[in-house]
Design a protein around this motif. Structure first.
Motif, PDB file in Angstrom:
ATOM      1  N   SER A 145      91.464  39.056  55.129  1.00 44.41           N
ATOM      2  CA  SER A 145      90.893  38.847  53.724  1.00 44.41           C
ATOM      3  C   SER A 145      89.861  39.412  53.506  1.00 44.41           C
ATOM      4  CB  SER A 145      90.362  37.222  54.039  1.00 44.41           C
ATOM      5  OG  SER A 145      91.245  36.323  54.301  1.00 44.41           O
ATOM      6  N   ILE A 162      91.164  42.822  52.055  1.00 47.76           N
ATOM      7  CA  ILE A 162      91.386  42.760  50.726  1.00 47.76           C
ATOM      8  C   ILE A 162      90.409  42.604  49.614  1.00 47.76           C
ATOM      9  CG2 ILE A 162      92.514  40.799  49.049  1.00 47.76           C
ATOM     10  CD1 ILE A 162      94.530  40.056  51.369  1.00 47.76           C
ATOM     11  N   ILE A 174      97.896  34.407  49.115  1.00 48.60           N
ATOM     12  CA  ILE A 174      97.170  35.436  48.481  1.00 48.60           C
ATOM     13  C   ILE A 174      97.726  35.642  47.153  1.00 48.60           C
ATOM     14  CG2 ILE A 174      96.521  37.957  48.461  1.00 48.60           C
ATOM     15  CD1 ILE A 174      97.311  37.537  51.753  1.00 48.60           C
ATOM     16  N   LYS A 198      95.223  41.168  41.814  1.00 46.94           N
ATOM     17  CA  LYS A 198      93.836  40.837  42.152  1.00 46.94           C
ATOM     18  C   LYS A 198      92.793  41.805  41.419  1.00 46.94           C
ATOM     19  CE  LYS A 198      90.394  41.070  45.849  1.00 46.94           C
ATOM     20  NZ  LYS A 198      89.693  42.262  45.322  1.00 46.94           N
TER      21      LYS A 198
END
Length: 455
Positions: free
Chosen positions: A301, A304, A179, A183
């Motif tokens: 996932s 996120i 990861i 982001k």
């Protein structure tokens, strides 16, 4: 007569004679083709596209780091998004146009993908299915044995899962794909190297509880000793809970799970944890891992992706925990001081130098399908090279080296936090200190500034 024989005109012959060179050959055709100044523009355009593509940092493949020759970009990129960024940043100011087809053609020539391959396709199965009759005949024995092992380990897992004994724990473990943080959808982020974050999950098959052990590259790497430390931490919790037998399942990645370092950790744990009497570790057949822990990776996932911007590792903890609303995941953060050096312990036990088992047969770690240790056999490591075997083969360690097992814990793997590369640190700093910084919160800026890095 000559003209009539070849059915050509006199003009054709005269033109050919005019083009005759001293060497006796005819000069090449000059009609058609791309003009020189247009070819030069094409070259400039492609060079500009390549320079734009090279600005994006490459990611490391999660599943085939040692074998893949491809480069990987962040999974949140795609061809269309990159082309739009190219037009906005490169073509408009200088007026050098490039079509989407040309951009994609140059991108393809760079041998680049946008995500790390999961290797869902088994090479043995695909070659057998797509091969002709001769190829299938050649692969038949291997293919049948491959399938037998695949179904055998799944049957063992199902039987272990249905075990009703309260003092037996069954779990699968795996490392999630890397990861990268920060982001965000900010375009400047795609040109920067980002901080790698790791999430190692252990999923209990009976209770469906899932434990997440997480750290970032400024605290540790993702090698065998790091994985062994996570499993050991989990075993300590089971020991406190009074568990007597632990059955674990994992994929056969040799760099992380299937090696003498993990075996050393199991041997050390069963001798130093009072309640645990036996530990088994079974490996799924290559390319056919069937891990319930994949559901946790998928849920995390998805969480996120939905949560929006994430800047620092501490923000991942509530995302991990609440990725499953019912029965939330347990999250354990690890620091560099938590990791133990099981590789050095393996060297002290001389287990890495063992070449033959007790029966005189060669020991090949990659061929092992199961490893088992038990408290009653302090000096032995049991293993199987097939899930269909009924009895174990064994390795007996020399008694003079067994004193290494007496230490309560191995030495620390890191005396100080590992350093990230200077290039990555500079990229992270540019996100914090640019004229229009993406990371603006003082606490987050301080975190990135404090990361140890190469000079």
């Amino acid at each position: 007569m000559f003209l009539n024989t070849f059915s050509i005109s006199e003009k054709t012959v005269r033109t050919a004679l005019k083009k005759k060179m001293p060497s006796g050959t005819v000069e090449t055709e000059k009609r058609g083709g791309r003009q020189d100044h247009l070819q030069e523009e094409d070259k400039q355009r492609r060079d500009k596209i390549k320079a734009h593509i090279d600005r994006f940092p490459r990611m490391e493949s999660h599943y085939c780091r040692s074998k893949s020759t491809r480069d990987y970009l962040h999974s949140d990129l795609n061809q269309k998004k990159m082309y739009e960024m190219f037009l906005a940043e490169c073509c408009v100011p200088e007026g050098l146009s490039a079509s989407y087809t040309t951009y994609c053609d140059v991108l393809k020539s760079q041998n680049i993908s946008f995500h790390n391959p999961k290797k869902d396709q088994c090479k043995i199965c695909e070659n057998f299915r797509k091969g002709d009759s001769e190829k299938k005949k050649e692969l038949m024995c291997m293919y049948e044995q491959h399938n037998k092992e695949k179904y055998a380990v799944r049957k063992i897992k199902e039987q272990a899962k249905n075990n009703t004994e309260s003092n037996v724990q069954v779990a699968v473990f795996d490392l999630q794909q890397v990861i990268y943080l920060p982001k965000s959808n900010d375009n400047q982020l795609f040109y920067k190297r980002r901080l790698s974050n790791y999430n190692f999950t252990i999923y209990e098959l009976k209770s469906k509880n899932c434990h997440c052990y997480t750290w970032h590259e400024g605290q540790g790497k993702r090698g065998s000793s790091e994985i062994a430390t996570c499993v050991r931490t989990y075993l300590e919790n089971l020991n406190t809970a009074g568990i007597h037998e632990v059955i674990l399942f994992a994929d056969g990645c040799p760099g992380q799970n299937k090696n003498s370092i993990i075996a050393t950790m199991l041997l050390h744990s069963v001798q130093n944890l009072g309640n645990i009497k036996r530990i088994k570790l079974l490996y799924f057949e290559a390319y056919h891992g069937q891990s319930e822990g994949d559901s946790a990776h998928s849920a995390i996932s998805t969480a996120i992706e939905r949560v929006g911007d994430l800047l620092v590792p501490s923000q991942l903890i509530p995302v991990f925990r609440l990725a499953r609303r019912k029965n939330p995941y347990s999250v354990h953060t690890l620091q560099h001081s938590d990791f133990q050096d099981y590789k050095t312990l393996a060297n002290h036990l001389r287990i890495r130098s063992v070449r033959e088992d007790d029966q005189g047969h060669d020991v090949v770690w990659l061929d092992m399908r199961e490893v088992m240790v038990q408290k009653t056999d302090r000096d032995k490591l049991f293993f199987k090279t097939s899930h269909q075997q009924e009895s174990y083969r064994s390795i007996t360690l020399k008694r003079k080296w067994l004193s290494a097992l007496d230490c309560n814990m191995p030495s620390k793997l890191y005396s100080k936090p590992p350093k990230i590369s200077k290039e990555k640190y500079d990229d992270l700093m540019s996100l914090c200190k640019a004229p229009l910084p993406m990371v603006r919160v003082a606490e987050y800026v301080s975190f990135f500034e404090s990361l140890p890095h190469s000079s």
